[in-house]
Design a protein around this motif. Structure first.
Motif, PDB file in Angstrom:
ATOM      1  N   GLN A 165      -3.016 -23.258  46.876  1.00  0.00           N
ATOM      2  CA  GLN A 165      -3.657 -22.003  46.495  1.00  0.00           C
ATOM      3  C   GLN A 165      -2.646 -21.036  45.870  1.00  0.00           C
ATOM      4  O   GLN A 165      -1.443 -21.112  46.156  1.00  0.00           O
ATOM      5  CB  GLN A 165      -4.252 -21.335  47.736  1.00  0.00           C
ATOM      6  CG  GLN A 165      -5.386 -22.087  48.392  1.00  0.00           C
ATOM      7  CD  GLN A 165      -6.686 -21.914  47.654  1.00  0.00           C
ATOM      8  OE1 GLN A 165      -6.969 -20.846  47.105  1.00  0.00           O
ATOM      9  NE2 GLN A 165      -7.508 -22.972  47.645  1.00  0.00           N
ATOM     10  N   PRO A 166      -3.110 -20.098  45.027  1.00  0.00           N
ATOM     11  CA  PRO A 166      -2.223 -19.024  44.561  1.00  0.00           C
ATOM     12  C   PRO A 166      -1.738 -18.214  45.757  1.00  0.00           C
ATOM     13  O   PRO A 166      -2.526 -17.876  46.647  1.00  0.00           O
ATOM     14  CB  PRO A 166      -3.123 -18.180  43.647  1.00  0.00           C
ATOM     15  CG  PRO A 166      -4.273 -19.050  43.299  1.00  0.00           C
ATOM     16  CD  PRO A 166      -4.471 -19.973  44.460  1.00  0.00           C
ATOM     17  N   LEU A 176       5.708 -22.266  50.325  1.00  0.00           N
ATOM     18  CA  LEU A 176       5.618 -21.797  48.948  1.00  0.00           C
ATOM     19  C   LEU A 176       6.214 -22.785  47.952  1.00  0.00           C
ATOM     20  O   LEU A 176       7.140 -23.532  48.265  1.00  0.00           O
ATOM     21  CB  LEU A 176       6.338 -20.455  48.802  1.00  0.00           C
ATOM     22  CG  LEU A 176       5.719 -19.282  49.580  1.00  0.00           C
ATOM     23  CD1 LEU A 176       6.729 -18.159  49.739  1.00  0.00           C
ATOM     24  CD2 LEU A 176       4.467 -18.776  48.860  1.00  0.00           C
ATOM     25  N   THR A 177       5.671 -22.758  46.741  1.00  0.00           N
ATOM     26  CA  THR A 177       6.230 -23.504  45.616  1.00  0.00           C
ATOM     27  C   THR A 177       5.858 -22.751  44.353  1.00  0.00           C
ATOM     28  O   THR A 177       5.141 -21.736  44.404  1.00  0.00           O
ATOM     29  CB  THR A 177       5.698 -24.954  45.578  1.00  0.00           C
ATOM     30  OG1 THR A 177       6.402 -25.671  44.561  1.00  0.00           O
ATOM     31  CG2 THR A 177       4.201 -24.986  45.281  1.00  0.00           C
ATOM     32  N   THR A 178       6.325 -23.217  43.215  1.00  0.00           N
ATOM     33  CA  THR A 178       6.038 -22.586  41.925  1.00  0.00           C
ATOM     34  C   THR A 178       5.623 -23.646  40.928  1.00  0.00           C
ATOM     35  O   THR A 178       6.232 -24.726  40.869  1.00  0.00           O
ATOM     36  CB  THR A 178       7.287 -21.835  41.393  1.00  0.00           C
ATOM     37  OG1 THR A 178       7.753 -20.927  42.397  1.00  0.00           O
ATOM     38  CG2 THR A 178       6.958 -21.065  40.128  1.00  0.00           C
ATOM     39  N   LEU A 228       2.686 -20.562  44.263  1.00  0.00           N
ATOM     40  CA  LEU A 228       1.601 -21.226  44.967  1.00  0.00           C
ATOM     41  C   LEU A 228       1.980 -21.439  46.423  1.00  0.00           C
ATOM     42  O   LEU A 228       3.158 -21.353  46.784  1.00  0.00           O
ATOM     43  CB  LEU A 228       1.290 -22.572  44.314  1.00  0.00           C
ATOM     44  CG  LEU A 228       0.970 -22.569  42.818  1.00  0.00           C
ATOM     45  CD1 LEU A 228       0.864 -23.993  42.299  1.00  0.00           C
ATOM     46  CD2 LEU A 228      -0.313 -21.802  42.539  1.00  0.00           C
ATOM     47  N   CYS A 229       0.992 -21.710  47.252  1.00  0.00           N
ATOM     48  CA  CYS A 229       1.267 -21.978  48.663  1.00  0.00           C
ATOM     49  C   CYS A 229       0.240 -22.969  49.211  1.00  0.00           C
ATOM     50  O   CYS A 229      -0.854 -23.122  48.660  1.00  0.00           O
ATOM     51  CB  CYS A 229       1.228 -20.690  49.485  1.00  0.00           C
ATOM     52  SG  CYS A 229      -0.417 -19.929  49.632  1.00  0.00           S
ATOM     53  N   LEU A 230       0.625 -23.655  50.284  1.00  0.00           N
ATOM     54  CA  LEU A 230      -0.354 -24.405  51.048  1.00  0.00           C
ATOM     55  C   LEU A 230      -1.211 -23.385  51.792  1.00  0.00           C
ATOM     56  O   LEU A 230      -0.684 -22.417  52.353  1.00  0.00           O
ATOM     57  CB  LEU A 230       0.335 -25.338  52.040  1.00  0.00           C
ATOM     58  CG  LEU A 230       1.243 -26.426  51.450  1.00  0.00           C
ATOM     59  CD1 LEU A 230       1.845 -27.274  52.570  1.00  0.00           C
ATOM     60  CD2 LEU A 230       0.485 -27.293  50.476  1.00  0.00           C
ATOM     61  N   ARG A 231      -2.522 -23.572  51.794  1.00  0.00           N
ATOM     62  CA  ARG A 231      -3.418 -22.555  52.335  1.00  0.00           C
ATOM     63  C   ARG A 231      -3.079 -22.245  53.799  1.00  0.00           C
ATOM     64  O   ARG A 231      -3.047 -23.140  54.643  1.00  0.00           O
ATOM     65  CB  ARG A 231      -4.879 -23.010  52.217  1.00  0.00           C
ATOM     66  CG  ARG A 231      -5.183 -24.275  52.979  1.00  0.00           C
ATOM     67  CD  ARG A 231      -6.535 -24.875  52.634  1.00  0.00           C
ATOM     68  NE  ARG A 231      -6.849 -25.983  53.545  1.00  0.00           N
ATOM     69  CZ  ARG A 231      -7.739 -26.926  53.292  1.00  0.00           C
ATOM     70  NH1 ARG A 231      -8.404 -26.931  52.151  1.00  0.00           N
ATOM     71  NH2 ARG A 231      -7.968 -27.871  54.183  1.00  0.00           N
ATOM     72  N   PRO A 232      -2.817 -20.958  54.120  1.00  0.00           N
ATOM     73  CA  PRO A 232      -2.516 -20.582  55.511  1.00  0.00           C
ATOM     74  C   PRO A 232      -3.779 -20.303  56.325  1.00  0.00           C
ATOM     75  O   PRO A 232      -3.719 -20.197  57.545  1.00  0.00           O
ATOM     76  CB  PRO A 232      -1.686 -19.310  55.350  1.00  0.00           C
ATOM     77  CG  PRO A 232      -2.185 -18.718  54.081  1.00  0.00           C
ATOM     78  CD  PRO A 232      -2.566 -19.849  53.185  1.00  0.00           C
TER      79      PRO A 232
END
Length: 392
Positions: A39-40, A58-60, A67-71
């Motif tokens: 997800q953004p 987080l990643t880009t 972007l991130c894995l949904r928390p």
């Protein structure tokens, strides 16, 4: 197409309770949603603050978007709804899937289930339905004895507006309430901090006394432009303006004693919903405040809760109850295991403001809840574990 995660011990749901949970959601008319795992990051950081960053994975991407894995699953489900042809129309969704957060010594990947309801104008009925379905969710795990804790941030917001305080006081009190700060103690400390005293910015504070946020921001922007500065000590112009505005209001001693007494009386109200309702009406009458619409909405919700079979005698309502998140706008609730515990088994409420923050052109009513599967499984296993221990 949504991404899917490979099954792990943390994300593989035991069939019996998973089937019961999803069946109860489907029978209530909530279609299964399966939003993307990736997800953004921006919506989560905007809504929960930069402190949330340390909890995210987080990643880009190649274009530089963070972007991130949904928390959690509320925001991903809401984003998918807003991107669909059903946006703005009544629609309900259920979910069961993995979410990802840094949580110290606990697993960072864990299951979350829940329901999100969008676009319904019958707010009181929708609120009551969420609480009833949340109770059904705990029952799917075999947990039927729970503590029901409820509140309503809309009542506090309406009270603060009715008191006709300076804008900075309204913002501060609502912000502190949302962050679960002890308001009674906070008010006393701030009141003691007012009065005479020297400040090197006396002229600025005098100019801002009684101003609104827009005027304060314009003045501070002009002053910093003259000085050739865009931030001080890492704080933005808006943050500095807010700080000056707060100091100017404190300097003027702008929170009247009668308002303090009313706020404290309001925050002391608790008990069954019916008891709280009577105390709220008495407060509004005694203080001469127009709170009728908000209290009527509260009363309507109580009626729908009773109609859903919720035992009001076992339901606790407190005017000081809040979930500590800025985007809640009304009804809030938590279900706890018998004996309490800091972490809820199920938690949710109304968040009408979230949809515009996520890009909706017009406000869309929204209410929902999340089921903390991990906590419910632990409760379900506890009696079995105890029995095993007794046999050894």
């Amino acid at each position: 197409m949504p991404l899917t995660a490979a099954p792990t011990a943390a994300t593989t749901a035991p069939a019996a309770w998973a089937d019961a949970l999803l069946l109860s959601f489907a029978q209530a008319g909530y279609a299964r949603a399966e939003p993307s795992i990736l997800q953004p990051a921006e919506p989560f950081l905007d809504l929960s603050g930069e402190d949330m960053r340390k909890s995210l994975y987080l990643t880009t991407d190649a274009g530089g978007e963070e972007l991130c894995l949904r928390p959690d699953l509320t925001i991903p489900v809401a984003r998918d709804y807003l991107a669909s042809p059903r946006a703005g129309k009544p629609a309900g969704f259920s979910y069961l899937g993995a979410v990802f957060r840094h949580r110290g010594n606990r697993p960072s990947e864990f299951l979350q289930a829940g329901i999100e309801s969008f676009g319904r104008q019958d707010r009181a009925a929708a609120d009551a339905e969420m609480l009833a379905l949340a109770l059904e969710a705990t029952a799917a795990f075999g947990v039927t004895e729970v503590e029901i804790r409820t509140g309503d941030v809309a009542l506090f917001n309406v009270l603060i507006e009715a008191l006709n305080l300076y804008p900075v006081w309204r913002r501060r009190l609502i912000k502190d309430f949302n962050r679960k700060i002890d308001l009674a103690q906070d008010i006393e400390q701030l009141t003691l901090a007012t009065g005479p005293g020297h400040n090197e910015y006396e002229g600025v504070l005098a100019a801002l006394a009684g101003s609104d946020r827009k005027a304060a921001l314009a003045l501070v922007t002009d002053l910093m432009s003259i000085a050739g500065a865009t931030n001080v000590g890492g704080r933005t112009v808006a943050e500095i303006a807010d700080r000056f505005l707060e100091q100017s209001t404190l300097k003027a001693g702008a929170l009247p004693r009668d308002a303090i007494g009313i706020i404290k009386r309001f925050l002391s109200i608790s008990g069954t919903p019916d008891t709280a309702l009577a105390k709220l009406r008495a407060l509004a009458t005694d203080a001469g405040l127009e709170l009728t619409a908000a209290i009527d909405q509260f009363e309507s919700r109580i009626g729908f809760m009773a109609g859903r079979g919720i035992d009001l005698r076992k339901t606790r309502f407190s005017t000081s109850f809040g979930r500590g998140l800025d985007y809640y706008t009304g009804f809030e609730f938590e279900l706890h295991g018998k004996g309490g515990g800091l972490e809820p088994l199920v938690a949710g409420g109304r968040y009408d403001g979230l949809m515009t923050q996520l890009g909706a052109a017009t406000p869309i009513p929204a209410v929902g809840f999340a089921v903390w599967v991990e906590a419910l499984i632990q409760i379900d296993r506890a009696p079995n574990a105890a029995a095993s221990g007794n046999k050894s």
